[in-house]
Design an enzyme around this catalytic site. Structure first.
Site, PDB file in Angstrom:
ATOM      1  N   GLY A 117       0.864  -1.099   0.004  1.00  0.00           N
ATOM      2  CA  GLY A 117       0.063   0.050  -0.055  1.00  0.00           C
ATOM      3  C   GLY A 117       0.824   1.336   0.010  1.00  0.00           C
ATOM      4  N   GLY A 150       6.255  -0.261  10.188  1.00  0.00           N
ATOM      5  CA  GLY A 150       7.470  -1.041  10.988  1.00  0.00           C
ATOM      6  C   GLY A 150       8.902  -0.565  10.478  1.00  0.00           C
ATOM      7  N   GLY A 188      23.532  -5.656  21.030  1.00  0.00           N
ATOM      8  CA  GLY A 188      22.076  -5.133  21.351  1.00  0.00           C
ATOM      9  C   GLY A 188      21.166  -6.207  21.694  1.00  0.00           C
ATOM     10  N   MET A 323      11.886   0.678  19.530  1.00  0.00           N
ATOM     11  CA  MET A 323      11.287  -0.060  18.456  1.00  0.00           C
ATOM     12  C   MET A 323      10.850  -1.661  19.184  1.00  0.00           C
ATOM     13  SD  MET A 323      13.420   0.622  15.020  1.00  0.00           S
ATOM     14  CE  MET A 323      13.190   2.299  14.006  1.00  0.00           C
ATOM     15  N   HIS A 326       5.648  -4.636  22.088  1.00  0.00           N
ATOM     16  CA  HIS A 326       4.611  -4.092  22.945  1.00  0.00           C
ATOM     17  C   HIS A 326       4.322  -2.610  22.793  1.00  0.00           C
ATOM     18  CE1 HIS A 326       8.485  -5.015  25.206  1.00  0.00           C
ATOM     19  NE2 HIS A 326       8.091  -3.730  25.886  1.00  0.00           N
ATOM     20  N   HIS A 449       5.732 -18.317  48.641  1.00  0.00           N
ATOM     21  CA  HIS A 449       6.943 -18.978  48.978  1.00  0.00           C
ATOM     22  C   HIS A 449       6.899 -20.223  48.386  1.00  0.00           C
ATOM     23  CE1 HIS A 449      10.862 -19.642  50.671  1.00  0.00           C
ATOM     24  NE2 HIS A 449       9.977 -20.682  51.553  1.00  0.00           N
TER      25      HIS A 449
HETATM   26  P1  NAI Z   1      20.439  -2.237  19.045  1.00  0.00           P
HETATM   27  O1  NAI Z   1      20.075  -0.907  18.673  1.00  0.00           O
HETATM   28  O2  NAI Z   1      19.742  -2.826  20.184  1.00  0.00           O
HETATM   29  O3  NAI Z   1      21.738  -2.583  19.276  1.00  0.00           O
HETATM   30  C1  NAI Z   1      22.800  -2.188  18.293  1.00  0.00           C
HETATM   31  C2  NAI Z   1      24.087  -2.280  18.939  1.00  0.00           C
HETATM   32  O4  NAI Z   1      25.299  -2.076  17.680  1.00  0.00           O
HETATM   33  C3  NAI Z   1      24.580  -0.903  19.530  1.00  0.00           C
HETATM   34  O5  NAI Z   1      25.042  -1.311  20.986  1.00  0.00           O
HETATM   35  C4  NAI Z   1      25.496  -0.278  18.676  1.00  0.00           C
HETATM   36  O6  NAI Z   1      26.456   0.496  19.710  1.00  0.00           O
HETATM   37  C5  NAI Z   1      26.336  -1.450  18.110  1.00  0.00           C
HETATM   38  N1  NAI Z   1      27.113  -1.044  16.691  1.00  0.00           N
HETATM   39  C6  NAI Z   1      26.592  -0.112  15.705  1.00  0.00           C
HETATM   40  N2  NAI Z   1      27.108  -0.092  14.524  1.00  0.00           N
HETATM   41  C7  NAI Z   1      28.401  -0.950  14.982  1.00  0.00           C
HETATM   42  C8  NAI Z   1      29.724  -1.049  14.563  1.00  0.00           C
HETATM   43  N3  NAI Z   1      30.159  -0.866  13.357  1.00  0.00           N
HETATM   44  N4  NAI Z   1      30.448  -2.334  14.992  1.00  0.00           N
HETATM   45  C9  NAI Z   1      30.356  -2.845  16.354  1.00  0.00           C
HETATM   46  N5  NAI Z   1      29.099  -2.270  17.097  1.00  0.00           N
HETATM   47  C10 NAI Z   1      28.161  -1.679  16.267  1.00  0.00           C
HETATM   48  O7  NAI Z   1      20.062  -2.901  17.667  1.00  0.00           O
HETATM   49  P2  NAI Z   1      19.535  -4.431  17.228  1.00  0.00           P
HETATM   50  O8  NAI Z   1      20.039  -5.361  18.220  1.00  0.00           O
HETATM   51  O9  NAI Z   1      19.865  -4.777  15.963  1.00  0.00           O
HETATM   52  O10 NAI Z   1      18.152  -4.269  17.789  1.00  0.00           O
HETATM   53  C11 NAI Z   1      17.094  -3.587  16.773  1.00  0.00           C
HETATM   54  C12 NAI Z   1      15.745  -2.985  17.462  1.00  0.00           C
HETATM   55  O11 NAI Z   1      15.156  -4.448  17.522  1.00  0.00           O
HETATM   56  C13 NAI Z   1      16.073  -2.340  18.552  1.00  0.00           C
HETATM   57  O12 NAI Z   1      15.309  -1.342  18.719  1.00  0.00           O
HETATM   58  C14 NAI Z   1      15.480  -3.334  19.763  1.00  0.00           C
HETATM   59  O13 NAI Z   1      14.726  -2.831  20.693  1.00  0.00           O
HETATM   60  C15 NAI Z   1      14.414  -4.408  18.849  1.00  0.00           C
HETATM   61  N6  NAI Z   1      14.292  -5.485  19.379  1.00  0.00           N
HETATM   62  C16 NAI Z   1      14.039  -5.781  20.754  1.00  0.00           C
HETATM   63  C17 NAI Z   1      14.127  -7.076  21.247  1.00  0.00           C
HETATM   64  C18 NAI Z   1      13.782  -7.404  22.559  1.00  0.00           C
HETATM   65  O14 NAI Z   1      12.713  -6.479  23.082  1.00  0.00           O
HETATM   66  N7  NAI Z   1      14.132  -8.484  23.414  1.00  0.00           N
HETATM   67  C19 NAI Z   1      14.541  -8.214  20.357  1.00  0.00           C
HETATM   68  C20 NAI Z   1      15.063  -7.864  19.046  1.00  0.00           C
HETATM   69  C21 NAI Z   1      15.137  -6.709  18.634  1.00  0.00           C
END
Ligand code: NAI
Length: 470
Positions: A117, A150, A188, A323, A326, A449
């Site tokens: 869309g 998204g 991350g 991102m 929830h 407990h």
């Molecule tokens: P993220 O933003 O959580 O972490 C990315 C990490 O990569 C950062 O710590 C950054 O410093 C590092 N980084 C960036 N460029 C780099 C480089 N060239 N060399 C080394 N390190 C580098 O991103 P991620 O894990 O990809 O997740 C994306 C999104 O998805 C996030 O916003 C997260 O909230 C969401 N997500 C949440 C989950 C959960 O709630 N359990 C599970 C999976 C994703």
């Protein structure tokens, strides 16, 4: 062909879009969702939260059978891995979830149009959405449009995704064999969770991270405890190290990384690039429609999720904030209720974050670092799972609960948990904080407990130096 007029056209059937559609329909809006995938649920259900948790649970079972059963007095031959069966189970879990949303759409009389869309301009007072379907273009008309498309994985310019050796989370959920050496770029959520999956299944895993600590938004003590636990499991961390280059060599890859000791090379067979995600805005026709972006290249919205263009709304990863599925779901509910004139709000202050490693890490509210920086007077209480009876029974004693509370009022300002089932335990913290609870409220509340949740009660007691078991 022009179809009927809808009250609400939603572009995107992920957690934000599908929840908004169901809630809008419950409130009496004639609603249609435009979704380009064959199944509903977006990245979360199809190639994100759900399949990764299915693999995290399966790989944890494998690791328990291999490393922990003997501690419990269960002696088995070393377990063998049937990876294709594990992946098939994951696909089945995904299918059950996406089928479930399709069922809910039927139950709630939400229409679904499969196709891509884009905003198609106005016809009188009505918004139009042009949908490229397999049977040609279809034009939908509605009073309002909600954008919920998204996000997608960020690519490193010097290391483009090739779907095989250099991959995003999508492909890392389906490696046909366990990598020998998986390098994860970015400590991350995605990097630590999927790194854990493949480490448990036998891969050597090296995490390369630019910053000094993983999960930058996490409380420092919690992040340190998590890294210690993951290192114990054999995951290797190269912190304050930046991936700066990569080339294919033989069957694998050679990466260039710049760390405290200078530049070096790292050979591996698979690279997972998990350096963040960016909103999916391309091809939506935003500029023509007058939808403006904010300084971070997300769609700017007001408290009603209204964009700068009349009758066009946006939620989820497209707008400001973490991102998280929830968060998008809550915004989906709230945008529908606000359209219906209700005064609903998303309580962003109490948005929990969870990293589904083992131990898990979960948090809500402010970190100790944030409180210090803001000059807030606070008290801290801590309780280790080492002293929790149930954790001992489970043989899962890594980690702790930390409660941070305002010094004068006692109101809880943040709770950070590293430990078994932190993802479920954090719910009590979210509830307490949402209702303005104090550490004393939490301490005075019954906790069955023996349960892991007693660690929360004890940490709350510890804020007042009254912990019983430490
Ligand atoms: P993220 O933003 O959580 O972490 C990315 C990490 O990569 C950062 O710590 C950054 O410093 C590092 N980084 C960036 N460029 C780099 C480089 N060239 N060399 C080394 N390190 C580098 O991103 P991620 O894990 O990809 O997740 C994306 C999104 O998805 C996030 O916003 C997260 O909230 C969401 N997500 C949440 C989950 C959960 O709630 N359990 C599970 C999976 C994703």
């Amino acid at each position: 062909m022009t179809d009927q007029t809808y009250d609400l056209i939603i572009i995107g059937g992920g957690p934000g879009g599908y929840v908004a559609a169901i809630r809008a329909s419950q409130l009496g809006f004639k609603t249609v969702v435009v979704e380009e995938r064959a199944t509903l649920g977006g990245v979360c259900l199809n190639e994100g939260c759900i399949p990764s948790k299915a693999l995290l649970d399966s790989s944890e079972q494998f690791a328990l059978a291999r490393d922990k059963f003997a501690t419990h007095g269960i002696l088995i031959d070393p377990p063998r891995l049937d990876l294709s069966r594990m992946l098939a189970r994951k696909d089945d879990v995904v299918k059950k979830n996406t089928d479930g949303i399709a069922f809910l759409f039927k139950k709630n009389k939400v229409d679904l149009v499969t196709g891509t869309g884009r905003l198609g301009g106005k016809s009188g007072e009505l918004q139009q959405v042009a949908v490229a379907t397999s049977a040609g273009e279809r034009l939908l008309s509605g009073k309002r449009v909600l954008l919920a498309t998204g996000s997608t994985a960020v690519e490193l310019p010097f290391l483009p995704f090739d779907g095989e050796r250099v991959v995003s989370a999508r492909e890392a959920l389906s490696f046909a064999r366990v990598p020998q050496h998986l390098v994860v770029i970015g400590a991350g959520y995605i990097g630590l969770e999927l790194g854990s999956v493949w480490r448990r299944l036998g891969a050597q895993v090296t995490v390369v991270e630019t910053l000094a600590r993983p999960l930058p938004s996490m409380d420092g003590q919690a992040a340190d405890a998590l890294v210690r636990a993951l290192k114990k499991q054999g995951m290797k961390f190269l912190m304050e190290t930046k991936a700066t280059g990569g080339r294919r060599e033989g069957e694998g890859m050679v990466l260039t990384v710049d760390g405290p000791a200078g530049s070096s090379e790292l050979a591996c067979d698979r690279v997972l690039v998990a350096v963040g995600r960016k909103p999916l805005l391309e091809g939506l026709g935003l500029e023509e429609a007058g939808v403006r972006l904010d300084d971070c290249a997300r769609i700017a919205v007001d408290a009603d999720y209204r964009t700068s263009a009349e009758n066009i709304y946006a939620i989820g990863d497209l707008v400001a904030g973490p991102m998280l599925a929830h968060k998008a779901m809550e915004e989906g509910t709230v945008v529908a209720e606000r359209l219906a004139g209700q005064a609903s709000v998303v309580e962003y202050e109490y948005l929990p974050g969870v990293c589904y490693t083992w131990p898990e890490a979960a948090s809500v509210g402010r970190t100790e670092e944030q409180l210090k920086e803001a000059g807030v007077e606070y008290g801290a209480g801590r309780f280790s799972f080492l002293a929790n009876g149930r954790a001992r029974c489970m043989d899962e004693t890594d980690g702790f609960v930390k409660v941070l509370a305002d010094k004068s009022s006692g109101r809880i300002l943040g709770i950070h948990i590293v430990g078994p089932r932190a993802s479920d335990l954090i719910a009590e913290a979210v509830t307490a904080m949402t209702y303005g609870g104090t550490a004393e409220d939490m301490a005075m509340t019954f906790h069955a407990h023996p349960t892991l949740s007693e660690a929360l009660k004890e940490a709350a007691l510890d804020v007042m130096d009254r912990a019983i078991h430490s």
